[in-house]
Structures are given as structure tokens and as C-alpha cells.
Design a protein around this motif. Structure first.
Motif, PDB file in Angstrom:
ATOM      1  N   SER A  52      -1.987  13.440   6.979  1.00 15.35           N
ATOM      2  CA  SER A  52      -3.032  12.272   6.877  1.00 15.35           C
ATOM      3  C   SER A  52      -2.253  11.186   6.353  1.00 15.35           C
ATOM      4  O   SER A  52      -1.720  11.395   5.234  1.00 15.35           O
ATOM      5  N   GLU A  77       0.759  -1.187   0.043  1.00 12.07           N
ATOM      6  CA  GLU A  77       0.018  -0.205   0.025  1.00 12.07           C
ATOM      7  C   GLU A  77       0.906   1.387  -0.178  1.00 12.07           C
ATOM      8  O   GLU A  77       2.258   1.233   0.303  1.00 12.07           O
ATOM      9  N   ARG A 127      -8.331  21.190   4.718  1.00  9.29           N
ATOM     10  CA  ARG A 127      -8.258  19.641   5.329  1.00  9.29           C
ATOM     11  C   ARG A 127      -8.111  19.847   6.871  1.00  9.29           C
ATOM     12  O   ARG A 127      -7.332  20.889   7.496  1.00  9.29           O
ATOM     13  N   SER A 180      -2.240  19.092   0.557  1.00  9.39           N
ATOM     14  CA  SER A 180      -3.750  19.004   1.021  1.00  9.39           C
ATOM     15  C   SER A 180      -3.775  20.701   1.492  1.00  9.39           C
ATOM     16  O   SER A 180      -2.990  21.252   1.875  1.00  9.39           O
ATOM     17  N   ALA A 216      -4.538   8.977   4.824  1.00  9.82           N
ATOM     18  CA  ALA A 216      -5.662   8.748   3.972  1.00  9.82           C
ATOM     19  C   ALA A 216      -5.460   9.315   2.547  1.00  9.82           C
ATOM     20  O   ALA A 216      -5.261  10.634   2.503  1.00  9.82           O
ATOM     21  N   GLU A 217      -5.176   8.637   1.346  1.00  8.79           N
ATOM     22  CA  GLU A 217      -4.588   9.174   0.220  1.00  8.79           C
ATOM     23  C   GLU A 217      -6.016  10.360  -0.316  1.00  8.79           C
ATOM     24  O   GLU A 217      -5.905  11.364  -0.789  1.00  8.79           O
ATOM     25  N   ASN A 218      -7.213   9.870   0.177  1.00  5.72           N
ATOM     26  CA  ASN A 218      -8.243  10.822  -0.168  1.00  5.72           C
ATOM     27  C   ASN A 218      -8.441  12.221   0.497  1.00  5.72           C
ATOM     28  O   ASN A 218      -8.848  13.003   0.243  1.00  5.72           O
ATOM     29  N   ASP A 219      -7.399  12.453   1.559  1.00  6.49           N
ATOM     30  CA  ASP A 219      -7.356  13.748   2.297  1.00  6.49           C
ATOM     31  C   ASP A 219      -6.229  14.647   1.480  1.00  6.49           C
ATOM     32  O   ASP A 219      -5.922  15.732   2.286  1.00  6.49           O
ATOM     33  N   TYR A 220      -6.125  14.375   0.419  1.00  5.52           N
ATOM     34  CA  TYR A 220      -5.132  15.122  -0.347  1.00  5.52           C
ATOM     35  C   TYR A 220      -5.702  15.463  -1.776  1.00  5.52           C
ATOM     36  O   TYR A 220      -6.515  14.947  -2.176  1.00  5.52           O
ATOM     37  N   ASP A 221      -5.447  17.099  -1.917  1.00 10.34           N
ATOM     38  CA  ASP A 221      -6.259  17.494  -3.118  1.00 10.34           C
ATOM     39  C   ASP A 221      -5.180  17.405  -4.548  1.00 10.34           C
ATOM     40  O   ASP A 221      -6.102  17.158  -5.375  1.00 10.34           O
ATOM     41  N   TYR A 222      -4.069  17.386  -4.478  1.00  9.59           N
ATOM     42  CA  TYR A 222      -3.067  17.315  -5.626  1.00  9.59           C
ATOM     43  C   TYR A 222      -2.133  16.038  -5.495  1.00  9.59           C
ATOM     44  O   TYR A 222      -1.528  16.016  -4.345  1.00  9.59           O
ATOM     45  N   TRP A 223      -1.731  15.284  -6.522  1.00  9.77           N
ATOM     46  CA  TRP A 223      -0.691  14.428  -6.362  1.00  9.77           C
ATOM     47  C   TRP A 223       0.295  14.644  -7.654  1.00  9.77           C
ATOM     48  O   TRP A 223      -0.186  15.089  -8.840  1.00  9.77           O
TER      49      TRP A 223
END
Length: 127
Positions: A108, A44, A103, A99, A110-117
Motif C-alpha cells: 500500500s 510527500e 492488512r 504491515s 498509504a502510510e496508515n496501512d502500516y503498523d510499524y515504522w
């Protein structure tokens, strides 16, 4: 909108060093907390390090404490991850993520807590 581009990955022998960079677009870069994640094959995605927008606070996962250093230069819209004493288990694709101030957590897992990658950069440490 913020675009993130990682660079600096490569192949290095165990005990060596690499410096990753995350270059960001956008005029509000300093309002974003930035994290570095990594993902090894079959595993993961893991939070490795994080830094707040002002650089007042940093976080490291236990496995990299004392070896990795995260820093940022808001004037240049960059975040760096200096990696020393690298081990084969550090081999992974490394991603930076941003993030926003809305936020609740700046580090965090959790990947969903980030806005950009970013797109990721490969780090391979040979034994």
C-alpha cells in the motif's frame, strides 16, 4: 510489537551504490510484509519497494526499477534495499515500514496501512 531500525544511508556520488538495511525485533517478523518509503524535502512520502513476508513477491516504483533490489532474510530479521546507479533525485530520507497479516494490501502507498515504522536513514546523492 515490532521495532524497526534502518541503517546504511550516507553520501554518495551519482552512479554510486548504497545498501540500506532494516533490522527488526520480534519473533513474528516473517509474518510482516515490509516496504521501503522515501521522503525528499518538500515532497510527500513515496513507496519505493515492497516485499512480502515469504519474499515470494516484490514491488518497485517505476523510477527505481532495474536499479534497486529489495530482499529479506527472515532468519536474521532483516530487509535490505540494494540501490545501484543512484541519481540525485534519489536523495531522501528512507524509511522501512511493516504491515501485518491483517492488512489487505502488502504494498500500500498509504502510510496508515502500516503498523510499524523505522526512524529513517538519510541518503544523499551528489551530482
Amino acid at each position: 510489537q515490532v521495532q524497526l531500525v534502518e541503517s546504511g544511508g550516507g553520501l554518495v556520488q551519482a552512479g554510486g551504490s548504497l545498501r540500506l538495511s532494516c533490522a527488526a525485533s520480534g519473533r513474528t517478523f516473517s509474518s510482516y510484509d515490509i516496504s521501503w518509503f522515501r521522503q525528499a524535502p518538500g515532497k510527500e512520502r513515496e513507496l519505493v519497494a515492497a516485499i512480502t513476508g515469504s519474499a515470494a513477491f516484490t514491488y518497485y516504483v517505476d523510477s527505481v526499477k532495474g536499479r534497486f533490489t529489495i530482499s529479506r532474510d527472515n532468519a536474521k530479521n532483516t530487509v535490505s534495499l540494494q540501490m545501484n546507479s543512484l541519481k540525485p533525485e534519489d536523495t531522501a530520507v528512507y524509511y522501512c515500514a511493516a504491515s501485518g497479516p491483517h492488512r489487505s494490501s502488502w504494498r500500500s502507498r498509504a502510510e496508515n496501512d502500516y503498523d510499524y515504522w523505522g526512524q529513517g536513514t538519510q541518503v544523499t546523492v551528489s551530482s
